[in-house]
Design a protein around this motif. Structure first.
Motif, PDB file in Angstrom:
ATOM      1  N   ILE A  64       0.818  -1.205   0.000  1.00  0.00           N
ATOM      2  CA  ILE A  64       0.000   0.000   0.000  1.00  0.00           C
ATOM      3  C   ILE A  64       0.856   1.261   0.000  1.00  0.00           C
ATOM      4  O   ILE A  64       0.387   2.323  -0.351  1.00  0.00           O
ATOM      5  N   TYR A  65       2.138   1.103   0.402  1.00  0.00           N
ATOM      6  CA  TYR A  65       3.013   2.264   0.441  1.00  0.00           C
ATOM      7  C   TYR A  65       4.450   1.781   0.587  1.00  0.00           C
ATOM      8  O   TYR A  65       4.705   0.746   1.211  1.00  0.00           O
ATOM      9  N   TYR A  66       5.366   2.538   0.002  1.00  0.00           N
ATOM     10  CA  TYR A  66       6.791   2.276   0.166  1.00  0.00           C
ATOM     11  C   TYR A  66       7.427   3.480   0.829  1.00  0.00           C
ATOM     12  O   TYR A  66       7.402   4.585   0.270  1.00  0.00           O
ATOM     13  N   ALA A  67       7.945   3.287   2.039  1.00  0.00           N
ATOM     14  CA  ALA A  67       8.693   4.345   2.719  1.00  0.00           C
ATOM     15  C   ALA A  67      10.124   4.285   2.185  1.00  0.00           C
ATOM     16  O   ALA A  67      10.815   3.286   2.371  1.00  0.00           O
ATOM     17  N   ALA A  68      10.523   5.333   1.476  1.00  0.00           N
ATOM     18  CA  ALA A  68      11.832   5.322   0.840  1.00  0.00           C
ATOM     19  C   ALA A  68      12.614   6.612   1.064  1.00  0.00           C
ATOM     20  O   ALA A  68      13.784   6.681   0.737  1.00  0.00           O
ATOM     21  N   ARG A  69      11.936   7.627   1.602  1.00  0.00           N
ATOM     22  CA  ARG A  69      12.619   8.909   1.837  1.00  0.00           C
ATOM     23  C   ARG A  69      13.086   8.985   3.284  1.00  0.00           C
ATOM     24  O   ARG A  69      12.329   8.693   4.204  1.00  0.00           O
ATOM     25  N   ASN A  70      14.336   9.369   3.471  1.00  0.00           N
ATOM     26  CA  ASN A  70      14.865   9.543   4.811  1.00  0.00           C
ATOM     27  C   ASN A  70      13.964  10.497   5.585  1.00  0.00           C
ATOM     28  O   ASN A  70      13.544  11.523   5.069  1.00  0.00           O
ATOM     29  N   GLY A  71      13.634  10.121   6.810  1.00  0.00           N
ATOM     30  CA  GLY A  71      12.775  10.944   7.644  1.00  0.00           C
ATOM     31  C   GLY A  71      11.308  10.569   7.588  1.00  0.00           C
ATOM     32  O   GLY A  71      10.501  11.119   8.337  1.00  0.00           O
ATOM     33  N   GLU A  72      10.934   9.619   6.734  1.00  0.00           N
ATOM     34  CA  GLU A  72       9.527   9.206   6.650  1.00  0.00           C
ATOM     35  C   GLU A  72       9.131   8.430   7.895  1.00  0.00           C
ATOM     36  O   GLU A  72       9.902   7.644   8.438  1.00  0.00           O
ATOM     37  N   ALA A  73       7.899   8.655   8.330  1.00  0.00           N
ATOM     38  CA  ALA A  73       7.369   7.999   9.522  1.00  0.00           C
ATOM     39  C   ALA A  73       6.439   6.859   9.128  1.00  0.00           C
ATOM     40  O   ALA A  73       5.754   6.931   8.115  1.00  0.00           O
ATOM     41  N   PHE A  74       6.431   5.830   9.944  1.00  0.00           N
ATOM     42  CA  PHE A  74       5.468   4.738   9.786  1.00  0.00           C
ATOM     43  C   PHE A  74       5.263   4.086  11.148  1.00  0.00           C
ATOM     44  O   PHE A  74       5.986   4.377  12.094  1.00  0.00           O
ATOM     45  N   GLY A  75       4.248   3.253  11.246  1.00  0.00           N
ATOM     46  CA  GLY A  75       3.892   2.673  12.536  1.00  0.00           C
ATOM     47  C   GLY A  75       3.099   3.661  13.378  1.00  0.00           C
ATOM     48  O   GLY A  75       3.048   3.565  14.594  1.00  0.00           O
ATOM     49  N   TRP A  76       2.436   4.592  12.710  1.00  0.00           N
ATOM     50  CA  TRP A  76       1.718   5.673  13.389  1.00  0.00           C
ATOM     51  C   TRP A  76       0.475   5.198  14.125  1.00  0.00           C
ATOM     52  O   TRP A  76      -0.054   5.916  14.966  1.00  0.00           O
TER      53      TRP A  76
END
Length: 152
Positions: A64-76
């Motif tokens: 559903i999403y790819y976190a690839a940029r430094n500083g991106e948040a996930f697990g919110w």
């Protein structure tokens, strides 16, 4: 990556960033390593320092999403009252993250409501942008399916 560069911390004080760093731990992960699975207890919040993390839902796992940029948040999910993660997170290349206990972070946010509001506004903006990206992705898939059925 200097954590202050993360969009989440834009407008917050250096003291707030320091408190965030004091309660966080940096870790490295191998390709294929799962950071958390959908429906696992949501106890941590993550910031990508470098690498690439796939967020997916369902079986089979649908990206559903790819976190690839430094500083991106996930697990919110852990920050908004979610008891469990709404997605799974898998490293798709060697990855470094900053992992923060949601309980500890909640205490920091409550102790500093001015910076806490800024942090949550930035988080809301981040999630809003992801939602728009998802809408575009769904629309493109719908259009692609429509074109394929017209060709037949």
């Amino acid at each position: 990556m200097y954590i202050k560069q993360s969009e989440l911390f834009r407008g917050t004080s250096m003291d707030f960033v320091k408190k965030f760093m004091d309660i966080s731990e940096m870790s490295s992960h191998k390709q294929g390593e799962v950071l958390f699975s959908e429906n696992d207890p949501a106890k941590f919040f993550f910031i990508l320092l470098n690498g690439h993390v796939k967020l997916s839902v369902g079986e089979p796992k649908q990206a559903i999403y790819y976190a690839a940029r430094n500083g991106e948040a996930f697990g919110w999910s852990s920050l908004i009252g979610g008891d469990v993660y709404s997605a799974s997170a898998e490293c798709i290349e060697p990855t470094k993250i900053l992992k923060t206990s949601s309980d500890k972070l909640s205490r920091v946010l409550e102790a500093d409501p001015d910076n806490g509001i800024i942090f949550f506004k930035q988080l809301a903006a981040t999630l809003g942008n992801r939602l728009l990206e998802t809408y575009k992705m769904i629309n493109k898939k719908t259009e692609d399916r429509g074109q394929k059925s017209e060709v037949r």
